[in-house]
Design an enzyme around this catalytic site. Structure first.
Site, mmCIF file in Angstrom:
data_model
loop_
_atom_site.group_PDB
_atom_site.id
_atom_site.type_symbol
_atom_site.label_atom_id
_atom_site.label_comp_id
_atom_site.label_asym_id
_atom_site.label_seq_id
_atom_site.Cartn_x
_atom_site.Cartn_y
_atom_site.Cartn_z
ATOM 1 N N MET A 1 -11.588 2.395 -4.477
ATOM 2 C CA MET A 1 -12.000 3.352 -5.512
ATOM 3 C C MET A 1 -13.409 3.867 -5.241
ATOM 4 S SD MET A 1 -10.451 1.262 -8.765
ATOM 5 C CE MET A 1 -10.735 -0.379 -8.125
ATOM 6 N N LYS B 1 -2.545 4.567 -14.396
ATOM 7 C CA LYS B 1 -3.866 4.814 -14.951
ATOM 8 C C LYS B 1 -4.629 5.718 -14.001
ATOM 9 C CE LYS B 1 -4.373 0.356 -15.525
ATOM 10 N NZ LYS B 1 -5.066 -0.917 -15.669
ATOM 11 N N ASP C 1 2.747 1.427 -11.736
ATOM 12 C CA ASP C 1 1.473 2.126 -11.691
ATOM 13 C C ASP C 1 1.557 3.429 -10.931
ATOM 14 O OD1 ASP C 1 0.115 0.241 -13.025
ATOM 15 O OD2 ASP C 1 -0.774 -0.713 -11.267
ATOM 16 N N PRO D 1 0.785 -1.231 0.000
ATOM 17 C CA PRO D 1 0.000 0.000 0.000
ATOM 18 C C PRO D 1 0.821 1.287 0.000
ATOM 19 C CG PRO D 1 0.026 -0.986 2.173
ATOM 20 C CD PRO D 1 0.778 -1.928 1.294
ATOM 21 N N GLY E 1 0.378 -1.495 -7.230
ATOM 22 C CA GLY E 1 0.057 -1.140 -5.851
ATOM 23 C C GLY E 1 -0.698 -2.276 -5.172
ATOM 24 N N GLY E 2 -0.492 -2.428 -3.875
ATOM 25 C CA GLY E 2 -1.238 -3.432 -3.110
ATOM 26 C C GLY E 2 -0.943 -4.831 -3.589
ATOM 27 N N ASP E 3 -2.001 -5.588 -3.838
ATOM 28 C CA ASP E 3 -1.879 -6.952 -4.345
ATOM 29 C C ASP E 3 -2.346 -6.968 -5.800
ATOM 30 O OD1 ASP E 3 -1.762 -10.030 -3.514
ATOM 31 O OD2 ASP E 3 -3.411 -9.705 -4.904
ATOM 32 N N THR F 1 -2.549 -5.902 0.390
ATOM 33 C CA THR F 1 -3.569 -5.098 -0.273
ATOM 34 C C THR F 1 -3.958 -3.902 0.605
ATOM 35 O OG1 THR F 1 -5.670 -5.229 -1.442
ATOM 36 C CG2 THR F 1 -5.529 -6.437 0.628
ATOM 37 N N ALA F 2 -4.470 -2.848 -0.042
ATOM 38 C CA ALA F 2 -4.787 -1.605 0.674
ATOM 39 C C ALA F 2 -5.659 -1.865 1.899
ATOM 40 C CB ALA F 2 -5.469 -0.622 -0.274
HETATM 41 N N1 SAH Z 1 -4.395 -3.691 -6.148
HETATM 42 C C1 SAH Z 1 -4.579 -2.634 -5.189
HETATM 43 C C2 SAH Z 1 -5.855 -1.872 -5.424
HETATM 44 C C3 SAH Z 1 -5.886 -1.119 -6.694
HETATM 45 S S1 SAH Z 1 -7.376 -0.229 -6.912
HETATM 46 C C4 SAH Z 1 -4.550 -3.225 -3.774
HETATM 47 O O1 SAH Z 1 -4.556 -4.437 -3.617
HETATM 48 O O2 SAH Z 1 -4.493 -2.443 -2.828
HETATM 49 C C5 SAH Z 1 -6.914 1.379 -6.346
HETATM 50 C C6 SAH Z 1 -7.616 1.702 -5.040
HETATM 51 O O3 SAH Z 1 -6.952 1.048 -3.969
HETATM 52 C C7 SAH Z 1 -7.580 3.147 -4.667
HETATM 53 O O4 SAH Z 1 -8.603 3.861 -5.340
HETATM 54 C C8 SAH Z 1 -7.848 3.091 -3.193
HETATM 55 O O5 SAH Z 1 -9.216 2.849 -2.935
HETATM 56 C C9 SAH Z 1 -7.111 1.831 -2.801
HETATM 57 N N2 SAH Z 1 -5.765 2.122 -2.266
HETATM 58 C C10 SAH Z 1 -4.594 1.715 -2.751
HETATM 59 N N3 SAH Z 1 -3.557 2.124 -1.975
HETATM 60 C C11 SAH Z 1 -4.126 2.798 -0.940
HETATM 61 C C12 SAH Z 1 -3.613 3.459 0.203
HETATM 62 N N4 SAH Z 1 -2.306 3.506 0.453
HETATM 63 N N5 SAH Z 1 -4.496 4.044 1.037
HETATM 64 C C13 SAH Z 1 -5.814 4.004 0.804
HETATM 65 N N6 SAH Z 1 -6.353 3.394 -0.252
HETATM 66 C C14 SAH Z 1 -5.526 2.799 -1.135
#
Ligand code: SAH
Length: 472
Positions: A389, A276, A254, A231, A307-309, A337-338
């Site tokens: 999102m 994106k 990304d 995250p 980002g995240g997973d 993941t976030a």
């Molecule tokens: N694959 C990513 C998500 C991608 S979709 C995951 O697993 O985290 C993008 C959304 O993830 C953003 O609009 C937001 O809602 C969330 N997000 C990602 N990083 C974040 C963070 N550090 N803090 C809060 N929300 C986050």
């Protein structure tokens, strides 16, 4: 250099150990791993040592050691726990011409024991020349963390194929290059990821290919690594992500992957931004897919950093399917993941015995813009909803949940830029969700958390986060 580093073969050789203490036991365990025959001299034994004696793993004599007992010993370890006894045993060993190590008495030692990191046949010994055992241990911790857990499996695979490679590839330089590309390329990565049979199959195929030139070309063939970067806080990267980041030839990253994370990518790797940002796509998904395949075909190790997973609202599935369909080697590395990152850094447990027995991850941004789902199921009280999102759709979302029967007073939290130093948290009730969300519009990525657990959020000020960083 105060000590000369060597690795000594003790297989089937006798080693004398004097003393039955816990320290002696530690040494004996290592000696047995190295295949040595242990001759133990001690009047009393630790219970675990007595067990080894009963099992027949250790030969024990219940009297003080004499000089004659050292005959034929390769080494001696002294650990009686008594300074006078230690000194006597050391003298005797030395008189018999056997190098001796005395536990915790560096001034009496002919050789010292390094701190050890072990991965199967790979062994790393660390010495500070006796300056500071604590420093040696701390270095060991760092090396432990840096080395892949399955390095031993990779080393065993290399050992297994060593003769075959020697037969198949004539020149020493060519062979070295072959091994470099095997160990650092997809074969090595498969072994480190636990796919030993896959790694073995690929390595065999390379050698069956016959001509070393072809084999090298194939070992060089690129691969795509679809890697979750977590995250935002680089401390939350996985070891595997970090390793691949340091091997990549090119990285496609990304919007969510910040400079703090990119700092960990190999310095001379090419960096391509394919972010994106909503309604302002710098690259379409089709373009990204095509780039992944083109670079892998050119023999590069392509890191797709997300980002995240990658498999949580990340379109990692589509990318994986596409590159595999084009015959490219691909691997997915999970990330935090976030939802999990934000939950931890906001102090919101996603499940809780009193408040939530399940958690649902959903998106507020669907392909057709419609939030089509069964709202009655989502409006049940004892669960947690995490919306990715979701800022723009917050008003619509709250309305749907209210109509479906969720209480207006249900706690909600918005976590913006979760896990980063400038994280912001707002909390309130479901009826205020839109107002809260509007405050975060135009900020960083934000997550909505809806459910009773959201009331547990601790707002962490930037000052608090700064302190936290310093503490770490
Ligand atoms: N694959 C990513 C998500 C991608 S979709 C995951 O697993 O985290 C993008 C959304 O993830 C953003 O609009 C937001 O809602 C969330 N997000 C990602 N990083 C974040 C963070 N550090 N803090 C809060 N929300 C986050």
């Amino acid at each position: 250099m105060k000590h000369f580093p060597t690795f000594f073969t003790l297989q089937d050789r006798t080693v004398a150990v004097i003393g039955g203490s816990a320290m002696a036991l530690q040494r004996i365990r290592l000696l047995l791993q190295a295949g040595s025959r242990v001759a133990l001299f001690a009047r009393t034994l630790e219970p675990a040592l007595a067990e080894l004696v009963l099992e027949g793993a250790v030969r024990w004599q219940a009297h003080s050691v004499r000089q004659a007992n050292f005959a034929g010993a390769a080494l001696a370890f002294v650990a009686t726990g008594d300074a006078a006894e230690d000194a006597v045993a050391t003298e005797l060993a030395r008189a018999a011409g056997v190098p001796v190590n005395v536990v915790d008495r560096p001034e009496l030692c002919d050789f010292i024991m390094p701190a050890i990191v072990e991965r199967g046949p790979v062994t790393i010994g660390i010495s500070t020349g006796g300056a500071s055992p604590v420093l040696a241990r701390s270095l060991r911790g760092r090396i432990e963390a840096a080395l892949p857990a399955r390095l031993g499996a990779l080393a065993r695979l290399a050992a297994e194929f060593r003769d075959r490679a020697k037969a198949a590839i004539a020149g020493a330089t060519e062979r070295r290059r072959f091994w470099e590309t095997v160990l650092e390329g997809p074969v090595g990565e498969a072994a480190l990821a636990g796919d030993e049979s896959g790694a073995r199959r690929r390595l065999q195929a390379l050698l069956d290919g016959g001509a070393p030139a072809e084999a090298r070309a194939e070992a060089h063939a690129g691969a795509v690594y679809i890697v979750g970067a977590g995250p935002g806080d680089p401390d939350l990267l996985t070891f595997r992500a970090l390793r691949l980041m340091q091997q990549a030839d090119i990285v496609l990253y990304d919007e969510l992957v910040g400079p703090e994370i990119l700092d960990y990518v190999r310095r001379d790797a090419e960096r391509v931004y394919v972010g994106k940002i909503k309604a302002n796509h710098s690259k379409s998904q089709d373009e990204i897919n095509a780039l992944l395949v083109a670079h892998a075909r050119a023999g590069k190790r392509v890191l797709r950093l997300k980002g995240g997973d990658p498999f949580v609202f990340g379109r990692g599935g589509e990318e994986l399917e596409y590159v595999r369909r084009h015959g490219i080697e691909a691997m997915v590395v999970p990330g935090i993941t976030a939802a999990l990152g934000c939950a931890a850094s906001a102090g919101i447990p996603l499940t809780h015995r009193d408040h939530a027995s399940s958690v649902t991850f959903l998106t507020g941004h669907t392909r057709d813009g419609e939030l089509a789902t069964d709202w009655r199921v989502l409006a049940r009280p004892d669960q947690t909803l995490v919306v990715y999102m979701g800022l723009s759709a917050a008003g619509k979302l709250a309305a749907k949940l209210l109509v479906a029967g969720l209480d207006r007073a249900t706690p909600v939290a918005i976590v913006e830029r979760g896990t980063r130093p400038d994280q912001k948290i707002s909390t309130g009730a479901l009826s205020d969700l839109k107002t809260l969300a509007d405050r975060h519009q135009g900020g960083g990525p934000a997550l909505l958390i809806i459910g009773k657990v959201a009331a547990l959020a601790k707002s962490q000020s930037p000052e608090f986060n700064a302190l936290l960083k310093e503490a770490v």
